[in-house]
Design a protein around this motif. Sequence first.
Motif, PDB file in Angstrom:
ATOM      1  N   ALA A   1      41.373  30.518  45.579  1.00 50.32           N
ATOM      2  CA  ALA A   1      39.919  30.671  45.628  1.00 50.32           C
ATOM      3  C   ALA A   1      39.560  32.150  45.524  1.00 50.32           C
ATOM      4  O   ALA A   1      40.334  33.024  45.927  1.00 50.32           O
ATOM      5  CB  ALA A   1      39.337  30.086  46.916  1.00 50.32           C
ATOM      6  N   VAL A   2      38.382  32.407  44.969  1.00 46.19           N
ATOM      7  CA  VAL A   2      37.863  33.763  44.809  1.00 46.19           C
ATOM      8  C   VAL A   2      36.506  33.838  45.490  1.00 46.19           C
ATOM      9  O   VAL A   2      35.642  32.990  45.257  1.00 46.19           O
ATOM     10  CB  VAL A   2      37.704  34.132  43.317  1.00 46.19           C
ATOM     11  N   HIS A   3      36.303  34.853  46.316  1.00 48.00           N
ATOM     12  CA  HIS A   3      35.033  35.044  47.016  1.00 48.00           C
ATOM     13  C   HIS A   3      34.427  36.379  46.606  1.00 48.00           C
ATOM     14  O   HIS A   3      35.077  37.426  46.735  1.00 48.00           O
ATOM     15  CB  HIS A   3      35.233  35.017  48.528  1.00 48.00           C
ATOM     16  N   THR A   4      33.205  36.354  46.088  1.00 50.91           N
ATOM     17  CA  THR A   4      32.476  37.561  45.728  1.00 50.91           C
ATOM     18  C   THR A   4      31.074  37.475  46.318  1.00 50.91           C
ATOM     19  O   THR A   4      30.672  36.441  46.849  1.00 50.91           O
ATOM     20  CB  THR A   4      32.385  37.739  44.198  1.00 50.91           C
ATOM     21  N   THR A   5      30.304  38.555  46.204  1.00 54.47           N
ATOM     22  CA  THR A   5      28.947  38.576  46.735  1.00 54.47           C
ATOM     23  C   THR A   5      27.941  38.089  45.705  1.00 54.47           C
ATOM     24  O   THR A   5      28.216  38.046  44.502  1.00 54.47           O
ATOM     25  CB  THR A   5      28.540  39.990  47.160  1.00 54.47           C
ATOM     26  N   THR A   6      26.759  37.776  46.165  1.00 50.65           N
ATOM     27  CA  THR A   6      25.674  37.400  45.262  1.00 50.65           C
ATOM     28  C   THR A   6      25.322  38.550  44.329  1.00 50.65           C
ATOM     29  O   THR A   6      25.061  38.351  43.145  1.00 50.65           O
ATOM     30  CB  THR A   6      24.429  36.991  46.076  1.00 50.65           C
ATOM     31  N   GLY A   7      25.316  39.763  44.858  1.00 51.17           N
ATOM     32  CA  GLY A   7      24.995  40.920  44.038  1.00 51.17           C
ATOM     33  C   GLY A   7      25.949  41.069  42.866  1.00 51.17           C
ATOM     34  O   GLY A   7      25.544  41.479  41.776  1.00 51.17           O
ATOM     35  N   TRP A   8      27.200  40.711  43.080  1.00 53.80           N
ATOM     36  CA  TRP A   8      28.150  40.782  41.972  1.00 53.80           C
ATOM     37  C   TRP A   8      27.998  39.591  41.033  1.00 53.80           C
ATOM     38  O   TRP A   8      27.911  39.744  39.819  1.00 53.80           O
ATOM     39  CB  TRP A   8      29.590  40.856  42.469  1.00 53.80           C
ATOM     40  N   SER A   9      28.000  38.385  41.594  1.00 53.01           N
ATOM     41  CA  SER A   9      28.012  37.187  40.750  1.00 53.01           C
ATOM     42  C   SER A   9      26.745  37.058  39.914  1.00 53.01           C
ATOM     43  O   SER A   9      26.787  36.568  38.787  1.00 53.01           O
ATOM     44  CB  SER A   9      28.199  35.931  41.603  1.00 53.01           C
ATOM     45  N   ARG A  10      25.613  37.524  40.436  1.00 53.81           N
ATOM     46  CA  ARG A  10      24.349  37.401  39.700  1.00 53.81           C
ATOM     47  C   ARG A  10      24.071  38.593  38.797  1.00 53.81           C
ATOM     48  O   ARG A  10      23.542  38.444  37.697  1.00 53.81           O
ATOM     49  CB  ARG A  10      23.180  37.234  40.673  1.00 53.81           C
ATOM     50  N   ASP A  11      24.408  39.779  39.274  1.00 59.15           N
ATOM     51  CA  ASP A  11      23.971  40.983  38.580  1.00 59.15           C
ATOM     52  C   ASP A  11      25.095  41.943  38.190  1.00 59.15           C
ATOM     53  O   ASP A  11      24.834  42.965  37.573  1.00 59.15           O
ATOM     54  CB  ASP A  11      22.970  41.760  39.460  1.00 59.15           C
ATOM     55  N   GLY A  12      26.342  41.633  38.560  1.00 56.52           N
ATOM     56  CA  GLY A  12      27.431  42.563  38.281  1.00 56.52           C
ATOM     57  C   GLY A  12      27.216  43.907  38.941  1.00 56.52           C
ATOM     58  O   GLY A  12      27.541  44.951  38.370  1.00 56.52           O
ATOM     59  N   ASP A  13      26.663  43.900  40.155  1.00 58.76           N
ATOM     60  CA  ASP A  13      26.347  45.133  40.870  1.00 58.76           C
ATOM     61  C   ASP A  13      27.635  45.904  41.169  1.00 58.76           C
ATOM     62  O   ASP A  13      28.492  45.425  41.918  1.00 58.76           O
ATOM     63  CB  ASP A  13      25.629  44.793  42.176  1.00 58.76           C
ATOM     64  N   PRO A  14      27.815  47.106  40.604  1.00 58.14           N
ATOM     65  CA  PRO A  14      29.051  47.860  40.850  1.00 58.14           C
ATOM     66  C   PRO A  14      29.229  48.263  42.308  1.00 58.14           C
ATOM     67  O   PRO A  14      30.349  48.553  42.729  1.00 58.14           O
ATOM     68  CB  PRO A  14      28.906  49.086  39.946  1.00 58.14           C
ATOM     69  N   ASP A  15      28.143  48.266  43.082  1.00 54.72           N
ATOM     70  CA  ASP A  15      28.244  48.598  44.497  1.00 54.72           C
ATOM     71  C   ASP A  15      28.831  47.441  45.308  1.00 54.72           C
ATOM     72  O   ASP A  15      29.069  47.591  46.507  1.00 54.72           O
ATOM     73  CB  ASP A  15      26.872  48.970  45.060  1.00 54.72           C
ATOM     74  N   GLU A  16      29.067  46.316  44.638  1.00 55.13           N
ATOM     75  CA  GLU A  16      29.664  45.155  45.294  1.00 55.13           C
ATOM     76  C   GLU A  16      30.848  44.634  44.479  1.00 55.13           C
ATOM     77  O   GLU A  16      31.134  43.434  44.451  1.00 55.13           O
ATOM     78  CB  GLU A  16      28.592  44.085  45.522  1.00 55.13           C
ATOM     79  N   ASP A  17      31.551  45.570  43.841  1.00 52.67           N
ATOM     80  CA  ASP A  17      32.697  45.213  43.006  1.00 52.67           C
ATOM     81  C   ASP A  17      33.960  45.091  43.853  1.00 52.67           C
ATOM     82  O   ASP A  17      34.891  45.888  43.758  1.00 52.67           O
ATOM     83  CB  ASP A  17      32.873  46.263  41.897  1.00 52.67           C
ATOM     84  N   PHE A  18      33.980  44.066  44.713  1.00 54.70           N
ATOM     85  CA  PHE A  18      35.160  43.751  45.506  1.00 54.70           C
ATOM     86  C   PHE A  18      35.212  42.244  45.689  1.00 54.70           C
ATOM     87  O   PHE A  18      34.189  41.555  45.644  1.00 54.70           O
ATOM     88  CB  PHE A  18      35.152  44.460  46.863  1.00 54.70           C
ATOM     89  N   ALA A  19      36.402  41.711  45.851  1.00 51.63           N
ATOM     90  CA  ALA A  19      36.592  40.268  45.995  1.00 51.63           C
ATOM     91  C   ALA A  19      37.694  40.002  47.008  1.00 51.63           C
ATOM     92  O   ALA A  19      38.654  40.771  47.121  1.00 51.63           O
ATOM     93  CB  ALA A  19      36.957  39.638  44.653  1.00 51.63           C
ATOM     94  N   VAL A  20      37.533  38.903  47.738  1.00 51.70           N
ATOM     95  CA  VAL A  20      38.565  38.437  48.657  1.00 51.70           C
ATOM     96  C   VAL A  20      39.132  37.138  48.081  1.00 51.70           C
ATOM     97  O   VAL A  20      38.380  36.224  47.728  1.00 51.70           O
ATOM     98  CB  VAL A  20      38.006  38.211  50.073  1.00 51.70           C
ATOM     99  N   LEU A  21      40.441  37.078  47.974  1.00 48.44           N
ATOM    100  CA  LEU A  21      41.112  35.918  47.391  1.00 48.44           C
ATOM    101  C   LEU A  21      41.845  35.128  48.470  1.00 48.44           C
ATOM    102  O   LEU A  21      42.404  35.713  49.406  1.00 48.44           O
ATOM    103  CB  LEU A  21      42.132  36.360  46.337  1.00 48.44           C
ATOM    104  N   GLU A  22      41.853  33.815  48.327  1.00 50.77           N
ATOM    105  CA  GLU A  22      42.682  32.965  49.168  1.00 50.77           C
ATOM    106  C   GLU A  22      43.954  32.621  48.404  1.00 50.77           C
ATOM    107  O   GLU A  22      43.937  32.481  47.181  1.00 50.77           O
ATOM    108  CB  GLU A  22      41.960  31.666  49.530  1.00 50.77           C
ATOM    109  N   THR A  23      45.045  32.467  49.133  1.00 47.91           N
ATOM    110  CA  THR A  23      46.304  32.063  48.520  1.00 47.91           C
ATOM    111  C   THR A  23      46.893  30.865  49.251  1.00 47.91           C
ATOM    112  O   THR A  23      46.645  30.670  50.447  1.00 47.91           O
ATOM    113  CB  THR A  23      47.341  33.202  48.541  1.00 47.91           C
ATOM    114  N   ALA A  24      47.678  30.083  48.531  1.00 52.37           N
ATOM    115  CA  ALA A  24      48.380  28.955  49.138  1.00 52.37           C
ATOM    116  C   ALA A  24      49.697  29.439  49.742  1.00 52.37           C
ATOM    117  O   ALA A  24      50.222  30.497  49.366  1.00 52.37           O
ATOM    118  CB  ALA A  24      48.652  27.887  48.081  1.00 52.37           C
TER     119      ALA A  24
END
Length: 327
Positions: A187-210
Amino acid sequence: MGQHRRHRPRRSLLARAAVVTTALSVLTAAAVLAGSHGATSEATAARPPAPAFATAAPAAPGLPAATGAASPAPATADAAGPSPAATDPPAPTDATAAPSPVGTSPAATAPGTTAVAPATAEAATVGALFTGGVRPGNHFCTASVLHSSTGNLLLTAAHCLDDPAGVTFAPGYRDGRAPYGTWRVTAVHTTTGWSRDGDPDEDFAVLETAADASGHRVEEVVGANPLGTDEDFGTTVRLYGYPSGSEEPLLCTNVTGRHSAYQRVVDCPDYPGGTSGGPWISTTTGRVVGTIGGYQEGGDTPDTSYSAYFDHTVAALYAEALAAAGS
């Protein structure tokens, strides 16, 4: 609108390599953080260890405190083989006891000098992201293990991926081998600012692993770096990254600066495409305070790298990813 409400056009990855372009073209939107300051992440598919050279420090509000862990022992299986054999994971040690390094100290290079990262316990928490098989020339970004109670979270740049399908993480990857095994991103978790607008100030993601084939979570095997928020812009960090054209990780230590209200900058030479997502680890606290990304998706030249500033925005994303991973 993003939590920082600062929007710039998205730019190319650090001197984007062809393998990065290929990897990004297969990815689709996955997880979002709803509302201006909301915290609703969505999965896209149905310490206590501290790094070897970290010192104990108070946790940021809502984040776990750093503790110690034994140095990871490389598995004998190579990258094409199975994950480590089913043995008990390293037992945690006292929070003040730093594990023994598996190589020379990361501080061995002069500030602002880039070299191949020595095989230390801290370097083992950093790895390459692959699409398809874990083999030379097939990695596209960098990620690192993020300390959590679930033991299965990674940190990378949001522009690296938004769909976990077929993505594998290999911590400590070198020369075509995954010495500690591999973990599938779920799974990939990002912010609304990134997913909607590609906001570079929110260019980070948290990933889940099995868990791996032996049932071990990635943090149980290699340890993790605690998340650090609201740290000074003038922080000395160790910067790791896997260039797309190389099979070994790079390491550079230098003092970060302030590029803008929500962007860190650091001068470290020769960080090209593929190093995006690499962690910025504070030499004082051992916490990860940034990840290569942000402005110009990490920088248009290989000698200067950027990171979105880590504050309440990344802390909220971490909390939502942690809740999803534990559900």
